[in-house]
Scaffold this motif. Structure first.
Motif, short mmCIF file in Angstrom:
data_model
loop_
_atom_site.label_atom_id
_atom_site.label_comp_id
_atom_site.label_asym_id
_atom_site.label_seq_id
_atom_site.Cartn_x
_atom_site.Cartn_y
_atom_site.Cartn_z
N ARG A 12 0.70 -1.07 0.14
CA ARG A 12 -0.08 -0.03 0.07
C ARG A 12 0.94 1.27 0.16
NH1 ARG A 12 -4.32 -1.94 4.39
NH2 ARG A 12 -5.65 -3.22 2.82
N GLU A 13 1.85 1.32 1.05
CA GLU A 13 2.92 2.41 0.82
C GLU A 13 3.72 2.55 -0.44
OE1 GLU A 13 5.31 2.05 4.28
OE2 GLU A 13 3.57 2.13 5.85
N LYS A 50 2.72 1.78 -3.29
CA LYS A 50 1.70 2.27 -4.34
C LYS A 50 1.30 3.57 -4.12
CE LYS A 50 -2.91 1.51 -6.26
NZ LYS A 50 -4.39 0.72 -6.14
N ALA A 51 1.17 4.05 -3.08
CA ALA A 51 1.08 5.61 -2.80
C ALA A 51 2.38 6.35 -2.94
CB ALA A 51 0.95 6.15 -1.17
N GLU A 52 3.68 5.98 -2.68
CA GLU A 52 4.87 6.54 -3.27
C GLU A 52 5.02 6.62 -4.90
OE1 GLU A 52 6.98 8.29 -1.36
OE2 GLU A 52 5.90 7.80 0.20
N LYS A 56 2.58 6.94 -6.87
CA LYS A 56 1.58 8.11 -7.39
C LYS A 56 2.40 9.61 -7.24
CE LYS A 56 -2.66 5.65 -6.37
NZ LYS A 56 -4.03 5.41 -5.73
N LYS A 57 3.50 9.51 -6.42
CA LYS A 57 4.04 10.76 -6.28
C LYS A 57 5.01 11.06 -7.27
CE LYS A 57 3.51 10.70 -1.03
NZ LYS A 57 4.30 10.58 0.22
#
Length: 60
Positions: free
Chosen positions: A9-10, A12-14, A16-17
Motif C-alpha cells: 500500500r505504501e 503504491k502511494a509513493e 503515485k507521487k
C-alpha cells in the motif's frame, strides 16, 4: 502478513507521487546516450588504432 500488505500500500502511494518523464524527455535522453556512445566508440577506436600502430613501429 499485515506488514506485507502495508508495504505494498505504501509502495503504491509513493509511486503515485513520482513525476514520470514525458515521451519527449525520454526520446531526447535516448538520443544523448546513443550519440555519446557513438562518439566514445569512435574516439576509443581511433586511440586503439593509433596505439597499435605506434607499438608495431616500436617493436620493429
Amino acid at each position: 502478513m499485515s506488514k506485507v500488505i502495508q508495504f505494498f500500500r505504501e509502495s503504491k502511494a509513493e509511486l503515485k507521487k513520482v513525476v514520470w518523464p514525458t515521451k519527449d524527455d525520454v526520446i531526447s535522453s535516448i538520443k544523448v546516450v546513443i550519440i555519446s556512445t557513438i562518439v566514445m566508440a569512435v574516439v576509443l577506436g581511433l586511440l586503439d588504432i593509433s596505439l597499435s600502430a605506434l607499438f608495431r613501429a616500436i617493436m620493429k
